[in-house]
Design a protein around this motif. Sequence first.
Motif, mmCIF file in Angstrom:
data_model
loop_
_atom_site.group_PDB
_atom_site.id
_atom_site.type_symbol
_atom_site.label_atom_id
_atom_site.label_comp_id
_atom_site.label_asym_id
_atom_site.label_seq_id
_atom_site.Cartn_x
_atom_site.Cartn_y
_atom_site.Cartn_z
ATOM 1 N N ALA A 193 -14.644 8.906 37.594
ATOM 2 C CA ALA A 193 -14.433 10.346 37.767
ATOM 3 C C ALA A 193 -12.952 10.690 37.677
ATOM 4 O O ALA A 193 -12.567 11.695 37.068
ATOM 5 C CB ALA A 193 -15.006 10.790 39.105
ATOM 6 N N LEU A 194 -12.097 9.860 38.256
ATOM 7 C CA LEU A 194 -10.655 10.097 38.176
ATOM 8 C C LEU A 194 -10.154 9.982 36.740
ATOM 9 O O LEU A 194 -9.253 10.726 36.332
ATOM 10 C CB LEU A 194 -9.922 9.109 39.083
ATOM 11 N N ASP A 195 -10.753 9.080 35.979
ATOM 12 C CA ASP A 195 -10.383 8.977 34.559
ATOM 13 C C ASP A 195 -10.741 10.264 33.816
ATOM 14 O O ASP A 195 -9.979 10.733 32.952
ATOM 15 C CB ASP A 195 -11.091 7.782 33.909
ATOM 16 N N ASP A 196 -11.908 10.847 34.127
ATOM 17 C CA ASP A 196 -12.300 12.115 33.502
ATOM 18 C C ASP A 196 -11.312 13.223 33.850
ATOM 19 O O ASP A 196 -10.940 14.039 32.998
ATOM 20 C CB ASP A 196 -13.702 12.523 33.955
ATOM 21 N N LEU A 197 -10.888 13.262 35.102
ATOM 22 C CA LEU A 197 -9.938 14.288 35.529
ATOM 23 C C LEU A 197 -8.571 14.074 34.885
ATOM 24 O O LEU A 197 -7.886 15.037 34.512
ATOM 25 C CB LEU A 197 -9.822 14.300 37.049
ATOM 26 N N ALA A 198 -8.167 12.818 34.748
ATOM 27 C CA ALA A 198 -6.897 12.525 34.078
ATOM 28 C C ALA A 198 -6.957 12.953 32.616
ATOM 29 O O ALA A 198 -5.973 13.468 32.060
ATOM 30 C CB ALA A 198 -6.574 11.039 34.188
ATOM 31 N N ALA A 199 -8.113 12.767 31.987
ATOM 32 C CA ALA A 199 -8.274 13.207 30.593
ATOM 33 C C ALA A 199 -8.147 14.724 30.496
ATOM 34 O O ALA A 199 -7.581 15.245 29.526
ATOM 35 C CB ALA A 199 -9.626 12.747 30.058
ATOM 36 N N GLN A 200 -8.669 15.436 31.481
ATOM 37 C CA GLN A 200 -8.545 16.890 31.486
ATOM 38 C C GLN A 200 -7.085 17.315 31.573
ATOM 39 O O GLN A 200 -6.704 18.364 31.035
ATOM 40 C CB GLN A 200 -9.334 17.476 32.661
ATOM 41 N N ALA A 201 -6.271 16.516 32.250
ATOM 42 C CA ALA A 201 -4.841 16.820 32.375
ATOM 43 C C ALA A 201 -4.062 16.486 31.107
ATOM 44 O O ALA A 201 -2.877 16.821 31.015
ATOM 45 C CB ALA A 201 -4.253 16.048 33.557
ATOM 46 N N GLN A 202 -4.716 15.856 30.124
ATOM 47 C CA GLN A 202 -4.039 15.437 28.889
ATOM 48 C C GLN A 202 -4.776 15.962 27.657
ATOM 49 O O GLN A 202 -5.178 15.188 26.785
ATOM 50 C CB GLN A 202 -3.985 13.906 28.812
#
Length: 360
Positions: A303-312
């Motif tokens: 889930a944190l990886d998905d959120l990090a992708a949203q930030a990039q």
Amino acid sequence: MAASSFAALVAKGLTTQPFALVDVGCSGGIDPRWRIFEPNLRILGVDASEAECRRLSATERNADAEYVAGFAGLPEGHPYRHKTSVEPVADLIKPRLSYMRTREIRREWLAKAPHDERMRQNEWQTTELADASRPIVVPELLARRGWKDVDYLKIDIDRDDLEVLMSFDGRFEEFGLIAVQLEVMFIGSDSAFQHTFHNTDRFMRRQGFELFDLEVRHYSTRALPGRYIWPTPAETEFGRPFMGEAYYALDPAAGHGGRRTLDAGKLAKLAAIFSLWNVPDAAAELLLAKRATFEPLFVVDRALDDLAAQAQPDRMRPRSYAAYLAEFEKDLPSFYRREGAIGIGERLWAAWRAFRHPRR
């Protein structure tokens, strides 16, 4: 879109637990982003236009959705009923704005336009309306419908929105509300009961909610009209702050712990809401603060990886959450805009990002 990826992960983890949405001023239909929770999405829409409620009911595919026609507000006898209007001030400002001049230019055409076009032009007052003398008190409607657990409340009625909000005074916890989206006005007087942003903000903070996002819509004057942002006459590229959208939610990640204790399902929905609001940092903070609570629902690291992708959004291959944080800790140039003038390439890329990831 990464926000949808994370929200889909949450929706899958919730299995059969519904996401309950109440939309007061539902003309045009609910925001498509909430459809990510289907088939476990409950919808209750309220709108003053009977014609629009019939249209929405006819086109709705979700069996757990209902659209009710009526003017929402405070109950009869309430001391602040019909006292929150910003119209006395708005009536002095609106005639000076360019969008009002456009409405004057289009008056004859709009009078003959079909329902769908009038709604698209935000001319809902000219459609078939509900009986204004029989107001709907939304919390009472929810109680009659047996809605005891609501996740999301949106209010946008182009009238006395503060009245509808005040009908929930002291009842947010009763209905389980965790997030609220409100249209706010940046004009008005210093009255403590007018539908203005400062009164809305004070009210929501008294209920234990924090502001997580604020959109400001600018409206130009007819003395020098600005280019409209949308295909319809409304906000413009420049002008005074006239109205906007405010996004409030509980803040369980705060050091004080917030005023309410939320279960895993509510916390997961709140994290998904943050992501869909395009504040993925708030979602990540919540996941880290409540990691043990989330693990039975979904893999937190994924889930944190998905959120990090949203930030990039500008990266074809976004970094993992761990790699993204490592880059930040190194104070790399990628976290800064370059010195000097903004080049045409950067401007085009910013425009493309705004098109792909619009703020709502």
